[in-house]
Design a protein around this motif. Structure first.
Motif: not given
Length: 110
Positions: A24-32, A44-46, A58-68
């Motif tokens: 979750a922190l990686s996802l937030v850091g990536y988004m920031l 949407p483009n991705g 990478p954003l989709v991978v991080l989101l999927g990993a965070t949910v899983a």
């Protein structure tokens, strides 16, 4: 459940919570790092490009990993709670049976 099994389930729960927190922190850091406006354009483009390209965003991978990992954390915490409940229930039954057998012995002696 033995004490070792309960400790092991607690360790799995703690590890899964830690992994989820890191994700979750990686996802937030990536988004920031790429910015909120960029994220809104990129998702949407991705997603549309991911069907065409072999690479995954990478954003989709991080989101999927965070949910899983969040789902794993919830399941492991539920199992840990169940293991604790079963352990307490068995201990209560054992103590009740011991107290019942002790009271039966007291009646026989009198």
């Amino acid at each position: 459940m033995t004490d070792a099994e309960i400790r092991r389930s607690w360790l799995v729960s703690a590890a899964s919570l830690a992994l989820w927190a890191v994700s979750a922190l990686s996802l937030v850091g990536y988004m920031l790092a790429i910015g909120p406006a960029s994220v809104q354009r990129q998702v949407p483009n991705g997603l549309s490009r991911s069907a065409l390209e072999s690479g995954v965003e990478p954003l989709v991978v991080l989101l999927g990993a965070t949910v899983a990992l969040g789902a794993l954390a919830v399941v492991s915490l539920l199992y840990y709670s169940y293991a604790q409940w079963r352990h307490v229930e068995r201990r209560r039954r054992r103590l009740e049976s011991e107290s019942t057998s002790d009271s039966d012995r007291g009646v026989e002696r009198a």
